[in-house]
Motif scaffolding. Structure first.
Motif, PDB file in Angstrom:
ATOM      1  N   SER A   1      45.214  34.611  66.741  1.00 38.41           N
ATOM      2  CA  SER A   1      44.960  35.846  66.124  1.00 38.41           C
ATOM      3  C   SER A   1      45.620  35.711  64.695  1.00 38.41           C
ATOM      4  O   SER A   1      45.608  36.946  64.001  1.00 38.41           O
ATOM      5  CB  SER A   1      45.272  37.069  66.604  1.00 38.41           C
ATOM      6  N   MET A   2      46.596  34.818  64.586  1.00 41.86           N
ATOM      7  CA  MET A   2      47.238  34.981  63.642  1.00 41.86           C
ATOM      8  C   MET A   2      46.607  34.205  62.117  1.00 41.86           C
ATOM      9  O   MET A   2      45.426  33.706  62.255  1.00 41.86           O
ATOM     10  CB  MET A   2      48.636  34.067  63.534  1.00 41.86           C
ATOM     11  N   PRO A   3      46.981  34.589  60.799  1.00 38.47           N
ATOM     12  CA  PRO A   3      46.300  34.253  59.663  1.00 38.47           C
ATOM     13  C   PRO A   3      46.475  32.647  59.692  1.00 38.47           C
ATOM     14  O   PRO A   3      47.442  32.149  60.368  1.00 38.47           O
ATOM     15  CB  PRO A   3      47.068  34.766  58.696  1.00 38.47           C
ATOM     16  N   THR A   4      45.417  31.892  59.200  1.00 38.75           N
ATOM     17  CA  THR A   4      45.562  30.507  59.202  1.00 38.75           C
ATOM     18  C   THR A   4      46.969  29.957  58.638  1.00 38.75           C
ATOM     19  O   THR A   4      47.324  28.958  59.121  1.00 38.75           O
ATOM     20  CB  THR A   4      44.456  29.985  58.135  1.00 38.75           C
ATOM     21  N   ALA A   5      47.497  30.485  57.446  1.00 43.18           N
ATOM     22  CA  ALA A   5      48.607  29.829  57.095  1.00 43.18           C
ATOM     23  C   ALA A   5      49.777  30.002  58.035  1.00 43.18           C
ATOM     24  O   ALA A   5      50.687  28.864  58.492  1.00 43.18           O
ATOM     25  CB  ALA A   5      49.176  30.671  55.762  1.00 43.18           C
ATOM     26  N   VAL A   6      49.975  31.017  58.905  1.00 42.33           N
ATOM     27  CA  VAL A   6      50.861  31.386  59.967  1.00 42.33           C
ATOM     28  C   VAL A   6      50.700  30.564  60.866  1.00 42.33           C
ATOM     29  O   VAL A   6      51.515  29.746  61.669  1.00 42.33           O
ATOM     30  CB  VAL A   6      50.969  32.851  60.346  1.00 42.33           C
ATOM     31  N   GLN A   7      49.388  30.277  61.306  1.00 42.07           N
ATOM     32  CA  GLN A   7      48.878  29.220  62.433  1.00 42.07           C
ATOM     33  C   GLN A   7      49.397  27.962  62.138  1.00 42.07           C
ATOM     34  O   GLN A   7      49.851  27.190  62.913  1.00 42.07           O
ATOM     35  CB  GLN A   7      47.377  29.298  62.516  1.00 42.07           C
ATOM     36  N   ALA A   8      49.389  27.806  60.861  1.00 48.66           N
ATOM     37  CA  ALA A   8      49.593  26.260  60.434  1.00 48.66           C
ATOM     38  C   ALA A   8      51.342  26.053  60.633  1.00 48.66           C
ATOM     39  O   ALA A   8      51.675  25.235  61.177  1.00 48.66           O
ATOM     40  CB  ALA A   8      49.367  26.012  58.848  1.00 48.66           C
ATOM     41  N   ILE A   9      52.046  27.028  60.124  1.00 46.17           N
ATOM     42  CA  ILE A   9      53.527  27.015  60.614  1.00 46.17           C
ATOM     43  C   ILE A   9      53.824  26.825  62.045  1.00 46.17           C
ATOM     44  O   ILE A   9      54.564  26.227  62.567  1.00 46.17           O
ATOM     45  CB  ILE A   9      54.225  28.424  59.995  1.00 46.17           C
ATOM     46  N   THR A  10      52.961  27.480  62.849  1.00 42.50           N
ATOM     47  CA  THR A  10      53.381  27.416  64.368  1.00 42.50           C
ATOM     48  C   THR A  10      53.358  26.075  64.961  1.00 42.50           C
ATOM     49  O   THR A  10      53.894  25.680  65.890  1.00 42.50           O
ATOM     50  CB  THR A  10      52.352  28.278  65.288  1.00 42.50           C
ATOM     51  N   HIS A  11      52.685  25.083  64.210  1.00 40.75           N
ATOM     52  CA  HIS A  11      52.663  23.873  64.343  1.00 40.75           C
ATOM     53  C   HIS A  11      53.982  23.116  64.451  1.00 40.75           C
ATOM     54  O   HIS A  11      53.973  22.036  65.323  1.00 40.75           O
ATOM     55  CB  HIS A  11      51.582  22.978  63.718  1.00 40.75           C
ATOM     56  N   VAL A  12      54.823  23.548  63.520  1.00 39.60           N
ATOM     57  CA  VAL A  12      56.004  22.879  63.703  1.00 39.60           C
ATOM     58  C   VAL A  12      57.017  23.578  64.651  1.00 39.60           C
ATOM     59  O   VAL A  12      58.375  23.300  64.765  1.00 39.60           O
ATOM     60  CB  VAL A  12      56.729  22.775  62.287  1.00 39.60           C
ATOM     61  N   VAL A  13      56.719  24.553  65.415  1.00 40.07           N
ATOM     62  CA  VAL A  13      57.527  25.476  66.302  1.00 40.07           C
ATOM     63  C   VAL A  13      57.485  24.680  67.722  1.00 40.07           C
ATOM     64  O   VAL A  13      56.177  24.694  68.304  1.00 40.07           O
ATOM     65  CB  VAL A  13      57.095  26.831  66.454  1.00 40.07           C
ATOM     66  N   VAL A  14      58.590  23.917  67.971  1.00 39.70           N
ATOM     67  CA  VAL A  14      58.393  23.149  69.221  1.00 39.70           C
ATOM     68  C   VAL A  14      58.175  23.980  70.454  1.00 39.70           C
ATOM     69  O   VAL A  14      57.183  23.510  71.251  1.00 39.70           O
ATOM     70  CB  VAL A  14      59.621  22.575  69.467  1.00 39.70           C
ATOM     71  N   ALA A  15      58.563  25.427  70.507  1.00 37.68           N
ATOM     72  CA  ALA A  15      58.371  26.228  71.762  1.00 37.68           C
ATOM     73  C   ALA A  15      56.801  26.375  72.139  1.00 37.68           C
ATOM     74  O   ALA A  15      56.466  26.665  73.069  1.00 37.68           O
ATOM     75  CB  ALA A  15      59.119  27.350  71.562  1.00 37.68           C
ATOM     76  N   ARG A  16      56.115  26.292  70.737  1.00 34.66           N
ATOM     77  CA  ARG A  16      54.676  26.625  70.999  1.00 34.66           C
ATOM     78  C   ARG A  16      53.870  25.793  71.927  1.00 34.66           C
ATOM     79  O   ARG A  16      53.220  26.170  72.836  1.00 34.66           O
ATOM     80  CB  ARG A  16      54.327  26.516  69.649  1.00 34.66           C
ATOM     81  N   TYR A  17      54.399  24.399  71.807  1.00 32.11           N
ATOM     82  CA  TYR A  17      53.763  23.515  72.851  1.00 32.11           C
ATOM     83  C   TYR A  17      54.253  23.827  74.151  1.00 32.11           C
ATOM     84  O   TYR A  17      53.305  23.502  75.012  1.00 32.11           O
ATOM     85  CB  TYR A  17      53.860  21.942  72.363  1.00 32.11           C
ATOM     86  N   PHE A  18      55.477  24.257  74.455  1.00 29.96           N
ATOM     87  CA  PHE A  18      55.789  24.505  75.892  1.00 29.96           C
ATOM     88  C   PHE A  18      55.499  25.668  76.421  1.00 29.96           C
ATOM     89  O   PHE A  18      55.017  25.672  77.613  1.00 29.96           O
ATOM     90  CB  PHE A  18      57.329  24.354  75.763  1.00 29.96           C
ATOM     91  N   VAL A  19      55.186  26.752  75.781  1.00 30.64           N
ATOM     92  CA  VAL A  19      54.789  28.064  75.974  1.00 30.64           C
ATOM     93  C   VAL A  19      53.231  27.506  76.493  1.00 30.64           C
ATOM     94  O   VAL A  19      52.919  28.287  77.614  1.00 30.64           O
ATOM     95  CB  VAL A  19      54.770  29.219  74.843  1.00 30.64           C
TER      96      VAL A  19
END
Lengths: 594, 377, 381
Positions: C320-338
């Motif tokens: 649900s986040m805007p595309t730019a923010v979604q792009a940032i989440t790709h470098v958040v390691v926790a994202r993959y683990f969550v």
């Protein structure tokens, strides 16, 4: 020279050097500036002896030690230790030598035994040989009763010995000690030297030891004198001080104010250095022989002039003075106060009164029934080993710490409860540089002037006075943290004096500064005392104790002795020490008490 | 002519600001993180679904099922990513999170819908939804339901059938389009103001202790109360300035309507900062190093935010936890922010939120000053 | 490799054991380690397990029937019967509106005076629902619950009149993995990621920076221990601690909070280990960049903890986040683990989720550990 004797079988001078420094240059960037820590330094260290690396703070000693240990990479030049290049083969060098960094490298939340075990494991000491080695080290350092104490709970002297024990857990061939005696009391210093001497004598270890204490030079077989990244001189200390033969004198002036005499002498041409020492003034002259015209001066009339043995510090002072062409003699503050002549001390009113002062920290009694009086215009010293309770006493006097019991008065008031205005009458200079490092010099002065309630014209005047008197004007816009050490000390002093206090508290004011800056500092203190300012000072430089009118020596929270320097030294006179130094007197008192 | 006390306090405040702005460590706390957080929070914190990936498994081939499919295709929040031809394809798609939900239209959907005449037989339709994120599932389910409802109503209207005997006519006050950004973004003002003031005040004393300047300060004629005031005001003023800047961004950039009384909002901000500064000083009276100050602030701020109702309503918490939230100053300021921004509240409504903050602030300040006097060594 | 350096490695095992042992002693004796490694995780677990919830229950609503009748009482009964609502009865509409404004109720349900009469007319009777829209999410949920109650009431009413309710399309909902839609079931598993970030990144960054700051690293460097051994000592100790945190979270999640663990525990363990390595890599990278506890702590909080909280999908849906923010989440390691934990807990061993995310974790771990290893030479500069 015990080391030389024990190691004489293998003729140390003929052996290849154990550490070779060749055209070593290293600089660091701090902010926009580059600091040249070492500039084309070259020397070789002979095996089997103690080599001292001596110089004031900022001389480049620590950088040199770290380069030798392969912890830094030089800009140019090479260091080789034990025949290996310390830069390229750093791992092998580190595995072979022992290195104790300035803060001893101990884990404060580990016990002494756990620290030892850690370093024994890291150094690969076989388990079976550990028991004997530990016993030996503990015996040597006297730490046996404290093996289960956390390193963080130990005194400076104990930490230093534990740090050394950790470094020695596997005996290295080359031992690098970076300022092992800094902030350590004379007893611990003497013990450390005894340990190091024994290591060299018994196992032929080579030691490179850095220190800012010039008197320690005399305990080394070989000395490298470092100043501002350059080697000033090197050689055996005796040879260095030989140059000063016939240039050191002592003037006994029983009828005069020694301080006034010293101040006049310091500014006399032909005199390199003049210091009050007990009941005498010690003078170093620019040339051999006592200058005729000086002897004829009125204030010298009738005073016996005796030649004395030169000290290592004389060498250093002489060298530094000749390097700075026009020696800076500070102008003294013309003070409007009626200066009580300090020879009339006994009649002067009591300004600081301490009676049966006690301070407990939990079960531990840091100060145990201390009493003394300080009169107006006196320079009063507090001497003691680390943990003797002098800092605690000091902090209570300044109102920074409440007393557990007892009575204390500063200018008739207890500063802890007194109205804030009472604090306008005192000046305080702490042990650590404690002006705001990220404010400029001008902003610091401005702030402290306001904090002391100076306003309007007086604020401006005093700030201008401080900038002029302490030569701080040209640094006005520089951050206090970036000042050279000597100027930091000046700034601290300026901030403590700007409001014209009657009483000055100085907590180890001269640690780490070079001898010239120290002399200048003491001249200023003398001038203030002459003007009637009361000065309370703690110090661990024993010779500085000689500048005091009276002093107390403390150990384990109690006063061991109190009196003027001559009386205290006289108490230590014995057959072995007919002319005991203040350090001898101190150690004797502490040992008797223990 | 200024009184000596005033001179000293002003000097202390000027010094405090100079030190804060010149110290790269403090500057980095003040400027960078708050604005990054504002932007990220402003955009990331939302419970709305804008892009629900779904698949359709339509076993019915009739025209009506296609109308229903079209209703979903026309909904802006839905994005169709797959069309299934067997039930077996369903599980892998949902399991792997490729779709959030699958719309399954049964075999005789159109037939049954058309067969009834005046009393139609219900046509079955199944929605299979991924419940891993319960909130997302619930929100998506509501979206689906409203599309189906709309379809039903239209169907009956077209056929002149009697509708439901009763229908829901819903309206939302204060936030008619139910934009969750309107809910989160004003809350960020409180959250960031709390982080900044607490960090600034928690660190100032610790920094002075670390550098040894605190003793130097104590031996000057400055009174403890003056020192305390000198330490309190900068954190307070910085919080005010930062709050104002964020307030402007919230209204001008995020376009959240500000309906209520601005003085009331600032009064709330001031009292909230007072309590923040109080807690910060409390932390700094206990912390010896800046690192401890930072950790202390962290250990306070994380629970304070979670329990403030910033993201999850306090009403959903169990009674014990709700009781704990009463000592969280942010809880009260959150209410003020939302009431002033969206509900147009003024002083009259906010009295109940203001006094607890005064209480928390004064208690914390009193405790901090007591600790300063008794832990000066 | 010279023979000399080979000889130096002989005692590597002993050195490593000593370094790991030292770390454990320090953890136990340092209050800030205890605060981060034990207190904070426990607190977060209790908070998210018991305290914080997105599920509105007993939402306070005001029910206003302008002319009470059997019909209004019938509808009211179904509101009263629902555990979603707790109903209050203000005397009049203005009173109800006042309650809504004051926030004592979240919604008003109003049945007008002619409710009973219009109920029997073909165009039907309106049930007016006014919600407080400030908290949009709660407002939506409340409206959803109201719609459900309304639907049930219609069906029940039709059944009692022996009539069929005229609903063309009946939607049947099936919720997979979390049929009761408990928010605890998705928040608590995500906490594993938060807690391991605390231990792996924040704590490790602090303790490594502390060694720089206190000068103990200088002493370690001048021993035969290699930089790899020193780093490995830290990694092993904090890996064990992080695994402990993971086991505690999983244990409490399953036994205390009743979150189902449908996937394989061993797969969870393996993925958690990968994540922990990446977190440790981040912590060590931070402390090699900032050799000061304060700065390291700050970077760790802003750079690892906050993103793990906000940008990992732990609370807020990434889609649900805007595309730019979604792009940032790709470098958040926790994202993959969550993503992995939520799936393993609630859905089971879905390889299509686990594999790509685990691969991303592996890459991140390799990247950060690689940077650390490259950056930490055995030098002080």
């Amino acid at each position: 020279m015990p080391g030389r004797l024990a190691g004489s079988l293998n003729m140390p001078d003929a052996d290849p050097p154990i550490l070779v420094v060749d055209h070593l240059t290293k600089s660091f960037a701090t902010g926009k500036q580059r600091i040249q820590a070492l500039d084309e330094v070259s020397f070789a260290v002979a095996p089997g002896v103690i080599t001292g690396l001596i110089g004031p703070d900022g001389a480049g000693k620590t950088t040199l030690m770290r380069l030798a240990a392969g912890l830094l990479v030089p800009d140019s030049g090479t260091v080789s230790a034990l025949g290996l290049d310390a830069t390229r083969d750093s791992l092998a060098v580190q595995a072979a030598l022992g290195y104790m960094p300035q803060r001893f490298g101990l884990y404060e939340d580990l016990t002494a035994q756990e620290n030892l075990d850690l370093y024994a494991d890291l150094q690969g000491v076989p388990k079976e040989s550990r028991k004997d080695r530990y016993a030996e080290l503990m015996h040597m350092t006297g730490l046996q009763p404290f093996v289960n104490r956390l390193a963080g709970r130990m005194s400076g002297g104990m930490k230093q010995k534990l740090g050394l024990a950790c470094t020695l857990v596997r005996p290295p061939r080359l031992l690098l000690l970076d300022e092992p005696t800094v902030g350590v009391d004379p007893v611990s210093r003497r013990e450390l030297w005894a340990i190091v001497n024994r290591l060299v004598a018994e196992s032929g270890m080579s030691v490179l030891l850095s220190t800012a204490y010039l008197d320690e030079a005399e305990r080394c077989q070989d000395v490298i004198l470092l100043h501002e990244g350059k080697v000033l001189d090197r050689g055996p200390p005796a040879r260095m001080s030989a140059r000063m033969d016939g240039r050191a004198w002592s003037v006994v002036a029983p009828t005069q104010s020694l301080r006034a005499l010293q101040m006049t002498l310091t500014e006399t041409p032909g005199v390199v250095d003049a210091l009050v020492q007990g009941e005498q003034v010690r003078i170093v002259t620019t040339a051999r022989g006592f200058p005729e015209d000086l002897a004829r001066r009125p204030e010298m009339a009738g005073n016996p002039i005796v030649p004395v043995a030169p000290r290592f510090e004389d060498v250093f002072v002489d060298m530094l003075r000749s390097r700075t062409e026009s020696p800076e003699h500070p102008r003294h503050r013309p003070t409007a106060r009626i200066g009580g002549d300090n020879s009339a001390c006994d009649e002067a009113p009591v300004v600081i009164k301490v009676n049966e002062l006690v301070r407990n920290f939990g079960d531990f009694r840091a100060v145990d029934g201390v009493s003394f009086d300080v009169r107006r215009g006196e320079i009063f010293g507090l001497l003691g080993a680390n943990g003797a309770g002098k800092s605690t006493t000091f902090r209570m006097l300044c109102g920074l710490l409440p007393a557990s019991s007892g009575h204390l008065e500063v200018a008739g008031l207890d500063l802890r409860h007194a109205a804030a205005a009472a604090r306008e009458r005192i000046g305080y200079m702490s042990q650590k540089f404690s002006q705001y490092t990220n404010l400029s010099v001008g902003q610091n002065l401005d702030f402290f002037a306001s904090a002391y309630g100076l306003a309007g014209k007086r604020h401006r005047e005093q700030q201008e006075w401080a900038e002029e008197e302490f030569d701080l004007g040209r640094y006005r816009h520089q951050l206090a943290g970036d000042l050279p050490l000597g100027y930091k000390q000046r700034l601290a002093m300026a901030c403590a004096l700007m409001h014209g206090p009657d009483i000055l508290f100085l907590d180890e004011p001269t640690s780490g500064v070079d001898p010239l800056a120290r002399r200048e500092f003491w001249q200023r203190i003398n001038a203030l005392a002459l003007a009637g300012v009361t000065v309370l000072v703690t110090t661990h430089f024993m010779e500085e104790a000689e500048y005091c009118d009276r002093l107390v020596i403390m150990a384990a929270g109690r006063i061991l002795n109190m009196g003027d320097p001559a009386t205290i030294k006289a108490a230590a006179r014995s057959r072995e020490h007919p002319q005991p130094s203040m350090e001898d007197a101190f150690i004797k008192l502490v040992e008797n008490a223990a | 002519m200024l009184t000596p006390t005033l001179t000293r306090i002003i000097a202390l405040i000027v010094k405090e600001f100079l030190a804060l702005l010149k110290d790269p460590k403090s500057r980095s706390v003040l400027i960078g993180p708050p604005f990054i957080q504002l932007i990220v929070f402003g955009y990331a914190a939302t419970f709305e679904l804008k892009d629900i990936p779904y698949a359709v498994y339509n076993e019915d081939r009739g025209a009506i099922s296609r109308t229903l499919e079209a209703a979903f295709a026309g909904a802006p929040s839905f994005r169709r990513v797959a069309t299934l031809s067997s039930k077996a394809e369903m599980a892998p798609l949902i399991d792997s999170r490729k779709v959030l939900l699958v719309i399954h239209i049964g075999q005789r959907f159109s037939d049954r819908l058309l067969s009834g005449g005046n009393s139609p037989v219900e046509a079955p339709m199944q929605v299979i939804i991924d419940g891993r994120n319960s909130n997302t599932a619930m929100v998506a389910m509501n979206y689906v339901r409203s599309i189906v409802d709309q379809f039903n109503r239209q169907w009956m209207r077209e056929r002149g059938q009697a509708g439901m005997p009763a229908f829901l006519e819903s309206r939302a006050w204060f936030n008619p389009n139910l934009e969750s950004r309107w809910f989160f973004v004003p809350g960020i003002i409180g959250m960031l103001a709390l982080i900044t003031t607490i960090l600034v005040t928690a660190m100032t004393v610790a920094r002075e202790r670390e550098q040894g300047t605190f003793d130097q300060l104590l031996v000057t004629p400055l009174r403890p109360a003056e020192i305390l005031l000198g330490k309190t005001l900068p954190g307070f003023l910085i919080g005010m300035v930062q709050g104002t800047v964020i307030l402007l961004i919230v209204t001008l950039w995020f376009k959240v309507p500000l309906l209520g009384s601005l003085p009331a909002l600032y009064c709330g901000l001031a009292l909230f900062l007072l309590s923040g500064v109080g807690v910060g000083l409390l932390i700094s009276s206990l912390a010896v190093t800046q690192q401890q100050g930072l950790l202390g602030a962290f250990l306070f701020v994380v629970p304070a935010i979670t329990l403030s109702g910033f993201a999850t309503p306090i009403a959903n918490m169990p009674p014990i936890v709700q009781a704990i939230t009463r000592i969280d100053p942010l809880r009260y300021f959150m209410v003020i922010l939302r009431k002033v921004f969206l509900e147009g509240a003024g002083f009259d409504v906010l009295a109940h939120q203001l006094w607890p903050m005064v209480l928390i602030g004064t208690t914390a300040l009193a405790l901090a000053s007591w600790l300063f006097r008794h832990r000066m060594y | 490799m010279t023979p000399r350096t080979n000889a130096l490695r002989k005692n590597g095992v002993m050195r490593l054991r000593a370094l790991v042992n030292k770390e454990f002693l320090q953890i136990v004796r340092d209050p800030s380690s205890i605060a981060i490694a034990f207190l904070m995780p426990l607190f977060l677990l209790l908070l998210f397990g018991y305290g914080v919830s997105l599920d509105a229950d007993h939402v306070p609503i005001a029910f206003v029937a302008e002319q009470p009748s059997a019909d209004t009482r019938d509808f009211e009964a179904s509101l009263l019967g629902s555990h979603y609502f707790s109903v209050v009865h203000p005397g009049s509409m203005p009173e109800a509106e006042q309650a809504l404004r004051e926030g004592t109720v979240n919604a008003i349900v109003r049945l007008r005076a002619n409710f009973g009469e219009r109920l029997r007319r073909p165009d039907g009777a309106p049930i007016q629902a006014i919600v407080n829209g400030v908290d949009a999410n709660t407002a939506r949920l409340t409206l959803g619950y109201l719609e459900g109650t309304w639907g049930n009431w219609l069906t029940r009413r039709a059944a009692s009149n022996d009539k069929q309710l005229n609903t063309p399309v009946i939607m049947e909902q099936r919720i997979w993995f979390n049929s009761e839609l408990k928010s605890r079931n998705f928040l608590v598993p995500g906490l594993v990621a938060i807690i391991m970030t605390l231990i792996g990144a924040l704590l490790t960054a602090l303790v490594m920076a502390r060694e720089w700051e206190r000068g103990t690293l200088e002493a370690l460097l001048v021993t035969p221990a290699t930089m790899t051994e020193i780093l490995l000592g830290k990694i092993i100790a904090y890996f064990v601690l992080g695994t402990g945190g993971m086991l505690m979270t999983v244990g409490l999640a399953v036994w205390l909070f009743g979150v189902p663990l449908r996937g394989s525990f061993w797969l969870l363990w393996a993925c958690a280990s990968l994540f922990l390595l990446a977190a440790l890599g981040m912590g060590l990278t931070i402390s090699t960049l900032a050799r000061n506890q304060f700065v390291a702590g700050q970077i760790a909080i802003v750079g690892t903890f906050l993103p793990a909280f906000l940008l990992s999908g732990f609370i807020f849906d990434i889609e649900s986040m805007p595309t730019a923010v979604q792009a940032i989440t790709h470098v958040v390691v926790a994202r993959y683990f969550v993503s992995i934990v939520q799936t393993l807990f609630l859905a089971g061993d879905v390889w299509a989720v686990v594999l790509p995310n685990a691969l991303a974790l592996l890459l991140m771990a390799a990247l950060f550990l690689g940077v650390t290893w490259r950056k930490s030479r055995k030098r002080l500069e």
